[in-house]
Design a protein around this motif. Structure first.
Motif, short mmCIF file in Angstrom:
data_model
loop_
_atom_site.label_atom_id
_atom_site.label_comp_id
_atom_site.label_asym_id
_atom_site.label_seq_id
_atom_site.Cartn_x
_atom_site.Cartn_y
_atom_site.Cartn_z
N THR A 1 -39.62 -3.00 15.73
CA THR A 1 -39.41 -1.98 14.69
C THR A 1 -39.74 -0.60 15.24
OG1 THR A 1 -39.99 -3.60 13.00
CG2 THR A 1 -40.00 -1.27 12.34
N SER A 2 -38.81 0.33 15.09
CA SER A 2 -39.03 1.70 15.56
C SER A 2 -39.94 2.44 14.60
CB SER A 2 -37.70 2.43 15.68
OG SER A 2 -37.11 2.58 14.39
N GLN A 3 -40.36 3.65 15.01
CA GLN A 3 -41.24 4.45 14.17
C GLN A 3 -40.54 4.83 12.86
OE1 GLN A 3 -43.58 7.74 15.96
NE2 GLN A 3 -42.49 9.08 14.52
N GLN A 4 -39.26 5.21 12.95
CA GLN A 4 -38.53 5.62 11.75
C GLN A 4 -38.40 4.45 10.77
OE1 GLN A 4 -34.63 7.15 12.57
NE2 GLN A 4 -34.14 7.55 10.42
N ASP A 5 -38.04 3.26 11.29
CA ASP A 5 -37.90 2.10 10.41
C ASP A 5 -39.26 1.70 9.82
OD1 ASP A 5 -35.20 1.98 10.82
OD2 ASP A 5 -35.34 0.51 12.46
N ALA A 6 -40.32 1.86 10.59
CA ALA A 6 -41.65 1.51 10.08
C ALA A 6 -42.04 2.43 8.93
CB ALA A 6 -42.68 1.60 11.21
N LEU A 7 -41.73 3.74 9.06
CA LEU A 7 -42.05 4.68 7.99
C LEU A 7 -41.23 4.38 6.73
CD1 LEU A 7 -42.30 7.99 10.05
CD2 LEU A 7 -44.18 6.80 8.89
N LEU A 8 -39.96 4.01 6.92
CA LEU A 8 -39.13 3.64 5.77
C LEU A 8 -39.69 2.40 5.08
CD1 LEU A 8 -35.53 4.23 7.23
CD2 LEU A 8 -36.68 5.58 5.45
N THR A 9 -40.10 1.40 5.88
CA THR A 9 -40.68 0.17 5.32
C THR A 9 -41.96 0.48 4.56
OG1 THR A 9 -39.74 -1.17 7.09
CG2 THR A 9 -41.58 -2.12 5.87
N ALA A 10 -42.81 1.34 5.17
CA ALA A 10 -44.06 1.69 4.51
C ALA A 10 -43.81 2.40 3.19
CB ALA A 10 -44.90 2.56 5.44
#
Length: 576
Positions: free
Chosen positions: A505-514
């Protein structure tokens, strides 16, 4: 006119006829005697066969069994005894016990107990023994006096059972209680059974509802009641009791022998008791006195399933318990072809195992038996090479360990699972996180970690109570698992703190998930607590970088980010 000569001839003919009749009678009597001798000869041959079968079974038991006389000389020992001491039969039979052990050890630790046994007492005690082959082991030793006619005791039968593993596991009482082959129970001072372990059902056949709350004296053999009541009275008076023996009734009407060790808790008004099934040992004593007559009883009363089969896989004999576990009667099993028996998986058919048994004489292994109703049993099998009716065969003693394995798996799962929410705990998360971190570093794959904490959770507990707080934690867990992927790892770190490891998981996808997780929790209804109650979470996000040399370092950075989210006013996501 008849002459004297004619009279003499007539008398001779009469006497000759009588002699012929006597000779014919003697011939018939001789034929009858020969028939009786033939019957007795056949019976003796069959008895010798049965005796050899019995000896094979006794030799196969994992317990050490020996018979000694008044001079403390070995008269009989089984194969387990020889194996543990690393000696051959000819090197021990006819020798004194002190020849095998040093004299000082024998005089101090063994001889006093043997003297008591030769005086008619059944002696049980435990001691550490250092074996040449297996090393230092804690053993339960039982000396049984073997009575001859008119009560004279010629021999003492010794049974040595290795109990090292059981003693080492004493710190986990509940696990032993559930997994023990021994019968364990808690009996109230009123005589009712309050609690018991699964061995009661496995051994006696009664189900839970039939045993719980039942007066345990109802199961005791009528001939043993007086001694049992006397022992129970001594317990209630605070006296120590151990080694008492009595019979308990099985559901099918049979009785089994048990040796009891009990202690009373006067404060709780309870008796805690452990009963070991000594039926086989009792039968062994009888078999030593009349081995052929008791062979079948011992075979069918064994506490484990016993199978004897030839090298083609055809069964030659089975005991009662083997039939009960598989759901077939004895005639059905013995009438099956090797191909039909492959379904039950009871015969040793693996070429590797057969080679080992031929080479070493024995083998121990786990196996899966399949019953007639397709129920699978996990068993621990001890197989050895024997001779059956003059032909090579394999004897297998199989102990059902299905329940024990189930309990072990359940305990293993409890060790890595949070009991309230059902998700993994911190310990499992860190161990699994180490593996994922190493994989990400090796393949250069992105890895993100979310650390989240419920805002003002203490106020929820203080206002609505801890039960409501538990509901919040469970609802949050359910909501988080719907937002996260199946490949992501979600765990409760403790209290109101949770963590999620997002693999690949990339940083951008992680922030979206969070952010999706934060929004889902914020809008999560809690009608079972209050229609006006809503909760929020603060989330810290950390992306794996070159400076993170451990999962703990990644957690620390996510933790710092989470606390910055708290400082920013909560209910937000902060990237480290």
């Amino acid at each position: 006119m008849e002459t004297d000569v004619d009279k003499t001839r007539s008398q001779l003919e009469t006497e000759l006829g009588a002699a012929h009749q006597q000779l014919a009678a003697l011939h018939q009597a001789n034929l009858a005697l020969e028939a009786r001798v033939e019957v007795r000869t056949q019976a003796l041959q069959q008895a010798n066969k049965d005796l050899e079968h019995y000896k094979g079974i006794v030799s196969s038991t994992p317990d050490l069994v020996a018979l000694v006389d008044h001079d403390y000389i070995y008269r009989t020992v089984n194969d387990s005894y020889l194996h543990s001491f690393g000696t051959d039969r000819q090197d021990i039979i006819g020798k004194k016990i002190a020849d095998l052990l040093d004299s000082e050890n024998f005089d101090r630790s063994i001889k006093p107990h043997l003297i008591r046994a030769f005086n008619g007492e059944t002696v049980r005690y435990e001691r550490w023994i250092t074996f040449p082959v297996t090393g230092r082991r804690l053993c339960a030793i039982t000396f049984h006096p073997v009575h001859e006619k008119k009560g004279y005791i010629s021999y003492v039968a010794a049974n040595i059972r290795d109990i090292t593993e059981g003693k080492l596991a004493m710190d986990d009482r509940q696990r032993i209680f559930a997994a023990s082959f021994d019968l364990m129970c808690v009996i109230g001072f009123d005589g009712d059974i309050k609690d018991f372990n699964p061995s009661w059902t496995r051994t006696l056949g009664w189900n839970i509802s039939e045993l719980r709350g039942k007066p345990w004296l109802d199961l005791v053999h009528p001939d043993d009641l007086a001694n049992v009541i006397e022992t129970e009275e001594r317990l209630l008076l605070g006296q120590q009791t151990s080694g008492s023996e009595n019979r308990l009734r099985c559901k099918d009407g049979r009785y089994r022998w048990f040796s009891w060790n009990s202690s009373a808790d006067r404060d709780r008004q309870e008796i805690f008791a452990i009963a070991r099934d000594i039926t086989d040992s009792k039968l062994l004593q009888e078999a030593l006195k009349s081995s052929v007559r008791k062979y079948r009883t011992f075979f069918d009363s064994a506490g484990d399933a016993v199978f004897i089969h030839d090298y083609s896989g055809r069964l030659l004999d089975v005991n009662r318990l083997a039939c009960e576990r598989l759901g077939y009667n004895r005639e059905e099993l013995l009438g099956m072809s090797p191909e039909q028996l492959k379904v039950t998986q009871t015969a040793v058919s693996s070429p590797k195992l057969l080679t080992k048994i031929d080479r070493d004489g024995q083998a121990s292994f786990e196996a899966h038996h399949l019953s007639k109703d397709n129920h699978e049993l996990l068993v621990w099998t001890n197989s050895r090479r024997i001779e059956y009716d003059g032909l090579p065969a394999i004897l297998s003693i199989c102990r059902d360990i299905s329940e024990r394995k189930r309990m072990e798996n359940e305990l293993r799962n409890l060790a890595i699972t949070d009991s309230l929410t059902g998700v993994k705990n911190r310990r499992y998360f860190i161990n699994r996180g180490k593996e994922e971190l190493a994989r990400s570093v090796r393949y250069g794959a992105p890895l993100c970690l979310l650390l989240l904490d419920i805002d003002y959770f203490k106020q929820v507990n203080d206002t609505y109570g801890h039960d409501a707080g538990d509901e919040v934690l469970k609802n949050l867990t359910e909501k988080a698992q719907k937002v996260l992927r199946e490949t992501d790892l979600f765990a409760r770190f403790g209290g109101e703190e949770f963590a999620a490891l997002l693999v690949q998981t990339s940083q951008q996808d992680a922030l979206l998930t969070a952010e999706r997780l934060r929004t889902a929790v914020e809008s999560m209804p809690l009608p079972q607590i209050s229609n006006s109650l809503s909760i929020t979470i603060s989330i810290g996000v950390a992306l794996l970088n070159d400076r993170d040399d451990s999962i703990e370092a990644l957690i620390k950075r996510a933790d710092q980010a989470m606390y910055r989210a708290k400082e920013k006013g909560r209910n937000c996501v902060v990237l480290c």
